[in-house]
Design a protein around this motif. Structure first.
Motif, PDB file in Angstrom:
ATOM      1  N   ARG A 220     -14.756   0.950   7.434  1.00 44.96           N
ATOM      2  CA  ARG A 220     -14.121   0.048   6.265  1.00 44.96           C
ATOM      3  C   ARG A 220     -13.074   0.978   5.695  1.00 44.96           C
ATOM      4  O   ARG A 220     -11.871   0.472   5.470  1.00 44.96           O
ATOM      5  N   ARG A 221     -13.189   2.322   5.547  1.00 46.29           N
ATOM      6  CA  ARG A 221     -12.314   3.236   5.086  1.00 46.29           C
ATOM      7  C   ARG A 221     -11.072   3.233   6.024  1.00 46.29           C
ATOM      8  O   ARG A 221      -9.723   3.310   5.598  1.00 46.29           O
ATOM      9  N   LEU A 222     -11.248   3.399   7.265  1.00 42.73           N
ATOM     10  CA  LEU A 222     -10.335   3.535   8.356  1.00 42.73           C
ATOM     11  C   LEU A 222      -9.309   2.389   8.041  1.00 42.73           C
ATOM     12  O   LEU A 222      -7.865   2.316   8.115  1.00 42.73           O
ATOM     13  N   VAL A 223      -9.829   0.981   8.183  1.00 43.36           N
ATOM     14  CA  VAL A 223      -8.992  -0.274   8.319  1.00 43.36           C
ATOM     15  C   VAL A 223      -8.219  -0.365   6.748  1.00 43.36           C
ATOM     16  O   VAL A 223      -7.153  -0.877   6.774  1.00 43.36           O
ATOM     17  N   ALA A 224      -8.993   0.106   5.860  1.00 46.84           N
ATOM     18  CA  ALA A 224      -8.274  -0.073   4.346  1.00 46.84           C
ATOM     19  C   ALA A 224      -7.032   0.765   4.495  1.00 46.84           C
ATOM     20  O   ALA A 224      -5.819   0.448   3.848  1.00 46.84           O
TER      21      ALA A 224
ATOM     22  N   ALA B   3      -3.379  -0.382   3.957  1.00 48.81           N
ATOM     23  CA  ALA B   3      -2.192  -0.206   3.036  1.00 48.81           C
ATOM     24  C   ALA B   3      -0.975   0.333   3.183  1.00 48.81           C
ATOM     25  O   ALA B   3       0.027   0.302   2.639  1.00 48.81           O
ATOM     26  N   GLY B   4      -1.004   1.137   4.351  1.00 48.22           N
ATOM     27  CA  GLY B   4       0.124   1.335   5.158  1.00 48.22           C
ATOM     28  C   GLY B   4       0.946   0.343   5.627  1.00 48.22           C
ATOM     29  O   GLY B   4       2.402   0.327   5.504  1.00 48.22           O
ATOM     30  N   VAL B   5       0.295  -0.662   6.246  1.00 46.26           N
ATOM     31  CA  VAL B   5       0.948  -1.893   6.842  1.00 46.26           C
ATOM     32  C   VAL B   5       1.767  -2.559   5.679  1.00 46.26           C
ATOM     33  O   VAL B   5       3.045  -3.025   5.687  1.00 46.26           O
ATOM     34  N   ALA B   6       1.005  -2.652   4.543  1.00 40.33           N
ATOM     35  CA  ALA B   6       1.414  -3.402   3.421  1.00 40.33           C
ATOM     36  C   ALA B   6       3.093  -3.189   2.852  1.00 40.33           C
ATOM     37  O   ALA B   6       3.656  -3.760   2.393  1.00 40.33           O
ATOM     38  N   ASP B   7       3.289  -1.764   3.001  1.00 46.03           N
ATOM     39  CA  ASP B   7       4.554  -1.114   2.695  1.00 46.03           C
ATOM     40  C   ASP B   7       5.633  -1.048   3.726  1.00 46.03           C
ATOM     41  O   ASP B   7       6.384  -0.269   3.578  1.00 46.03           O
ATOM     42  N   ASP B   8       5.189  -1.690   5.100  1.00 45.85           N
ATOM     43  CA  ASP B   8       5.897  -1.128   6.080  1.00 45.85           C
ATOM     44  C   ASP B   8       7.106  -2.218   6.485  1.00 45.85           C
ATOM     45  O   ASP B   8       6.639  -3.482   6.775  1.00 45.85           O
ATOM     46  N   PRO B   9       8.082  -1.731   6.400  1.00 46.69           N
ATOM     47  CA  PRO B   9       9.266  -2.838   6.648  1.00 46.69           C
ATOM     48  C   PRO B   9       9.213  -3.495   8.215  1.00 46.69           C
ATOM     49  O   PRO B   9       9.763  -4.770   8.403  1.00 46.69           O
TER      50      PRO B   9
ATOM     51  N   LEU C  98       6.385  -3.644  10.124  1.00 46.53           N
ATOM     52  CA  LEU C  98       5.177  -4.514  10.501  1.00 46.53           C
ATOM     53  C   LEU C  98       4.872  -5.862   9.331  1.00 46.53           C
ATOM     54  O   LEU C  98       4.163  -6.692   9.839  1.00 46.53           O
ATOM     55  N   ARG C  99       4.909  -5.326   8.385  1.00 44.88           N
ATOM     56  CA  ARG C  99       4.707  -6.345   7.191  1.00 44.88           C
ATOM     57  C   ARG C  99       5.077  -7.678   7.339  1.00 44.88           C
ATOM     58  O   ARG C  99       4.392  -8.821   7.253  1.00 44.88           O
ATOM     59  N   PRO C 100       6.508  -7.980   8.045  1.00 40.65           N
ATOM     60  CA  PRO C 100       6.801  -9.243   8.381  1.00 40.65           C
ATOM     61  C   PRO C 100       6.107  -9.843   9.487  1.00 40.65           C
ATOM     62  O   PRO C 100       6.181 -11.233   9.456  1.00 40.65           O
ATOM     63  N   LEU C 101       5.403  -9.186  10.149  1.00 44.42           N
ATOM     64  CA  LEU C 101       4.629  -9.766  11.350  1.00 44.42           C
ATOM     65  C   LEU C 101       3.674 -10.695  10.812  1.00 44.42           C
ATOM     66  O   LEU C 101       2.891 -11.499  11.439  1.00 44.42           O
ATOM     67  N   TYR C 102       2.914 -10.134   9.696  1.00 39.90           N
ATOM     68  CA  TYR C 102       1.546 -10.840   9.288  1.00 39.90           C
ATOM     69  C   TYR C 102       2.055 -11.943   8.605  1.00 39.90           C
ATOM     70  O   TYR C 102       2.752 -11.812   7.358  1.00 39.90           O
ATOM     71  N   PRO C 103       1.612 -13.137   8.865  1.00 41.03           N
ATOM     72  CA  PRO C 103       1.956 -14.512   8.178  1.00 41.03           C
ATOM     73  C   PRO C 103       1.500 -14.566   7.018  1.00 41.03           C
ATOM     74  O   PRO C 103       1.769 -15.241   6.035  1.00 41.03           O
ATOM     75  N   GLU C 104       0.261 -13.984   6.566  1.00 38.90           N
ATOM     76  CA  GLU C 104      -0.485 -14.436   5.349  1.00 38.90           C
ATOM     77  C   GLU C 104       0.010 -13.401   4.396  1.00 38.90           C
ATOM     78  O   GLU C 104       0.034 -12.213   4.461  1.00 38.90           O
ATOM     79  N   GLU C 105       0.143 -13.786   3.053  1.00 40.37           N
ATOM     80  CA  GLU C 105       0.359 -13.119   1.858  1.00 40.37           C
ATOM     81  C   GLU C 105      -0.846 -11.994   1.673  1.00 40.37           C
ATOM     82  O   GLU C 105      -0.505 -10.983   1.468  1.00 40.37           O
ATOM     83  N   ASP C 106      -2.112 -12.637   1.973  1.00 39.63           N
ATOM     84  CA  ASP C 106      -3.047 -11.586   1.770  1.00 39.63           C
ATOM     85  C   ASP C 106      -3.528 -10.836   3.149  1.00 39.63           C
ATOM     86  O   ASP C 106      -3.710 -11.551   4.195  1.00 39.63           O
ATOM     87  N   LEU C 107      -3.386  -9.764   3.087  1.00 43.75           N
ATOM     88  CA  LEU C 107      -3.810  -9.025   4.372  1.00 43.75           C
ATOM     89  C   LEU C 107      -5.250  -8.884   4.535  1.00 43.75           C
ATOM     90  O   LEU C 107      -5.843  -8.163   5.567  1.00 43.75           O
TER      91      LEU C 107
END
Ligand code: HEM
Length: 128
Positions: A17-21, A25-31, A33-42
């Protein structure tokens, strides 16, 4: 056989749980990777990755119960994943693994797997 699984050795569900959280958190701010994830909510993507990794390392089989056979390379076929995406993915994983403070041997085993798995997801030639 009573020898503990890797999942148990590194601290079970709480560790994954800690690993993926930390990773997401890094993906959320990554220019990159973030656009690859279609959903607003990661959150849902985070749950899928956690379930997969737990299963891979000997924990609960919830991933396959919910998602079927992983076939991860096929499931990633909808995205263009080149060296740039691979490196960004591994950068956030590296940060996440570092924060777990695992025993060195377990950490090396986990990291070697993640590097191999990330490479195996590359499906696009480098840009020229
Ligand atoms: C799903 C990107 C590597 C495991 C996804 C998704 C994206 C993505 C955009 C869709 C989000 C979702 O709806 O779940 C990437 C990129 C990678 C990478 C850019 C760079 C190399 C990996 C690796 C693993 C992995 C190395 C495993 C060790 C998964 C899993 C899912 C997923 C389990 C959910 C599959 C499903 O059940 O639908 N990935 N990924 N990914 N990824 Fe990756």
């Amino acid at each position: 056989d009573s020898s503990p699984t890797f999942y148990e050795r590194v601290g079970g569900g709480e560790t994954f749980r800690r690993l993926v959280a930390r990773f997401y958190a890094g993906v959320a701010d990554d220019p990159v990777l973030r656009p690859l994830y279609p959903e607003e909510d990661l959150g849902p993507a985070e749950v899928r990755l956690r379930m997969f990794l737990e299963q891979y390392w000997g924990g609960p089989r919830t991933y396959s119960d919910q998602r079927g056979h992983p076939r991860l390379r096929m499931r990633h076929g909808g995205w263009s994943i080149g060296e740039r995406e691979r490196d960004a993915w591994l950068r956030h994983m590296r940060d996440a693994v570092d924060e777990l403070d695992l025993e060195p041997e377990a950490e090396r085993e986990l990291w070697a797997y993640l590097v191999m798995a990330a490479q195996s997801m590359v499906n696009a030639a480098p840009e020229r």
